[in-house]
Scaffold this active site. Structure first.
Site, mmCIF file in Angstrom:
data_model
loop_
_atom_site.group_PDB
_atom_site.id
_atom_site.type_symbol
_atom_site.label_atom_id
_atom_site.label_comp_id
_atom_site.label_asym_id
_atom_site.label_seq_id
_atom_site.Cartn_x
_atom_site.Cartn_y
_atom_site.Cartn_z
ATOM 1 N N LYS A 60 61.047 -55.886 -44.881
ATOM 2 C CA LYS A 60 61.745 -55.318 -46.041
ATOM 3 C C LYS A 60 62.152 -53.863 -45.789
ATOM 4 O O LYS A 60 63.229 -53.435 -46.200
ATOM 5 C CB LYS A 60 60.882 -55.438 -47.296
ATOM 6 N N LYS B 163 70.860 -67.250 -44.545
ATOM 7 C CA LYS B 163 69.981 -67.763 -45.599
ATOM 8 C C LYS B 163 70.530 -67.348 -46.968
ATOM 9 O O LYS B 163 70.887 -66.185 -47.159
ATOM 10 C CB LYS B 163 68.570 -67.176 -45.405
ATOM 11 N N LYS C 92 69.655 -63.631 -52.964
ATOM 12 C CA LYS C 92 70.256 -62.742 -53.968
ATOM 13 C C LYS C 92 70.692 -61.443 -53.312
ATOM 14 O O LYS C 92 71.688 -60.843 -53.680
ATOM 15 C CB LYS C 92 69.213 -62.406 -55.039
HETATM 16 P P1 ADP Z 1 65.802 -64.230 -52.574
HETATM 17 O O1 ADP Z 1 65.830 -64.216 -51.059
HETATM 18 O O2 ADP Z 1 67.067 -64.768 -53.141
HETATM 19 O O3 ADP Z 1 65.392 -62.893 -53.159
HETATM 20 P P2 ADP Z 1 63.109 -65.007 -53.156
HETATM 21 O O4 ADP Z 1 62.602 -64.339 -51.919
HETATM 22 O O5 ADP Z 1 62.846 -64.373 -54.479
HETATM 23 O O6 ADP Z 1 64.679 -65.269 -52.987
HETATM 24 O O7 ADP Z 1 62.573 -66.488 -53.140
HETATM 25 C C1 ADP Z 1 61.973 -67.174 -54.212
HETATM 26 C C2 ADP Z 1 61.574 -68.550 -53.726
HETATM 27 O O8 ADP Z 1 62.732 -69.315 -53.354
HETATM 28 C C3 ADP Z 1 60.669 -68.509 -52.493
HETATM 29 O O9 ADP Z 1 59.663 -69.504 -52.620
HETATM 30 C C4 ADP Z 1 61.588 -68.836 -51.336
HETATM 31 O O10 ADP Z 1 60.903 -69.489 -50.285
HETATM 32 C C5 ADP Z 1 62.632 -69.738 -51.996
HETATM 33 N N1 ADP Z 1 63.959 -69.513 -51.365
HETATM 34 C C6 ADP Z 1 64.728 -68.402 -51.498
HETATM 35 N N2 ADP Z 1 65.875 -68.511 -50.812
HETATM 36 C C7 ADP Z 1 65.838 -69.717 -50.193
HETATM 37 C C8 ADP Z 1 66.737 -70.423 -49.337
HETATM 38 N N3 ADP Z 1 67.905 -69.914 -48.978
HETATM 39 N N4 ADP Z 1 66.368 -71.636 -48.892
HETATM 40 C C9 ADP Z 1 65.184 -72.194 -49.271
HETATM 41 N N5 ADP Z 1 64.294 -71.584 -50.098
HETATM 42 C C10 ADP Z 1 64.601 -70.365 -50.558
#
Ligand code: ADP
Ligand code: TRP
Length: 324
Positions: free
Chosen positions: A110, A189, A192
């Site tokens: 991060k 990937k 957000k």
């Molecule tokens: P972001 O990357 O959008 O901020 P988060 O890290 O808050 O998403 O992820 C929340 C949940 O959604 C986690 O359990 C994560 O493993 C799952 N997740 C997020 N993005 C993906 C993705 N592109 N593919 C599969 N699972 C995802």
């Protein structure tokens, strides 16, 4: 068996969140005692604009409820409504070796991505351990990126129990591996923070536009294409029936199919998939008081358990002079 998981509120949820995490959370409700929460304390580690935080929390709550969270059965709350968890974080911090946190990769990742290197970000796994341990959770369904945090939780529970006597239940990790990483419209990937996400409740016109923008290679229409290397196909896998998917696979391999055609069908299928929940999502957006009530009731149920575990931990660590 008690299942617990948290999701950070950083805006409207996307289809990567749904297929990667929420779908499994919702499915687990039927067989297990489920505890799900909106991790707003964790989200502060990325320094959001204060004006955005309340809306982000409510967006996540509305998305979960619209998609089928059972608000009677499942305990569903906002993390900061259960402040006991921050006190337990401090108790755990005092027995957590620095080296354990220094080995955590998500802090380094991060910071490399540009987040400020604040103490909250460094201590993030201790707060997550407190979330898990304070509710005596047995199973913690999370994506593979969270595996290390569950291992840290088990380590911390071990240090505490060994030093101060049996206090915490050891959680089993339960890694959701059924779905590969969902790609975003730029092929990275879906996230957000990359601006490449398709929201679960994206308005139809912008959903169609985004799908048409999904990055593909430049193989001409006539030539055979490799479905396994295609971002459109990766998303079709999530929403097409097995029969239809087999047909698309054949058409990719045979050649004579343009990506535009596959994209059009993908947009239709995504709209169809989430259509049954749209009405409910819109109703909730017009009735935020109800959503707040659900979270308030959830917090009450969660606090009843959290306060008991916290009392046990305070006593074990010696914060009980009144009883001496
Ligand atoms: P972001 O990357 O959008 O901020 P988060 O890290 O808050 O998403 O992820 C929340 C949940 O959604 C986690 O359990 C994560 O493993 C799952 N997740 C997020 N993005 C993906 C993705 N592109 N593919 C599969 N699972 C995802
Ligand atoms: N760190 C998790 C994520 O980013 C969210 C989270 C916070 C969590 N506390 C938790 C997940 C406790 C499981 C259990 O996805």
């Amino acid at each position: 068996m008690r299942v617990l998981s948290g999701i950070q509120p950083s805006g409207k949820l996307h289809i990567g969140n749904f297929f990667g995490a929420m779908r499994q959370h919702l499915a687990l409700q039927a067989q297990h005692e489920s505890f799900y929460f909106i991790a707003d304390y964790h989200a502060l580690t990325s320094n959001p604009n204060p004006a955005d935080v309340p809306g982000n929390v409510l967006d996540v709550a509305m998305d979960y409820i619209a998609l089928g969270l059972d608000t009677d059965k499942t305990v569903f709350w906002c993390q900061s409504d259960v402040p006991e968890v921050t006190e337990l974080t401090w108790l755990l911090s005092c027995i957590t070796p620095m080296g354990l946190l220094q080995r955590c990769t998500s802090y380094k990742e991060k910071v490399a991505q540009g987040l400020s290197a604040n103490h909250g970000l460094f201590a993030y796994p201790v707060l997550q351990a407190a979330d898990i341990l304070i509710f005596n959770s047995n199973l913690v369904p999370v994506g593979a990126d969270q595996k290390q945090h569950i291992e840290v939780t088990r380590d911390i529970a071990g240090y505490f129990n060994n030093t101060f006597g049996e206090t915490f239940v050891f959680p089993d990790e339960h890694i959701i591996e059924s779905v590969a990483v969902v790609p975003g419209i730029d092929g990275r990937k879906m996230s957000k923070s990359y601006g490449n996400a398709i929201e679960i409740f994206e308005p139809q016109s912008s959903l169609k536009k985004k799908v048409m923008k999904i990055v593909t290679d430049s193989t001409p229409v006539d030539e055979p294409k490799d479905p396994q290397k295609c971002n459109v196909f990766a998303l079709l896998k999530l929403v097409a029936s097995p029969d239809e998917l087999a047909q698309w696979e054949k058409r990719y391999r045979d050649g004579g199919m343009g990506y535009g055609e596959a994209k059009k069908r993908l947009a239709e299928l995504l709209i169809e998939y989430f259509e049954p929940y749209r009405q409910k999502r819109a109703e909730l957006a017009n009735n935020k008081d109800y959503v707040k009530e659900v979270l308030a009731k959830g917090a009450q149920r969660a606090r009843a358990i959290a306060s008991q575990t916290l009392a046990k931990a305070r006593k074990a660590i010696g914060l009980n002079y009144r009883e001496s």
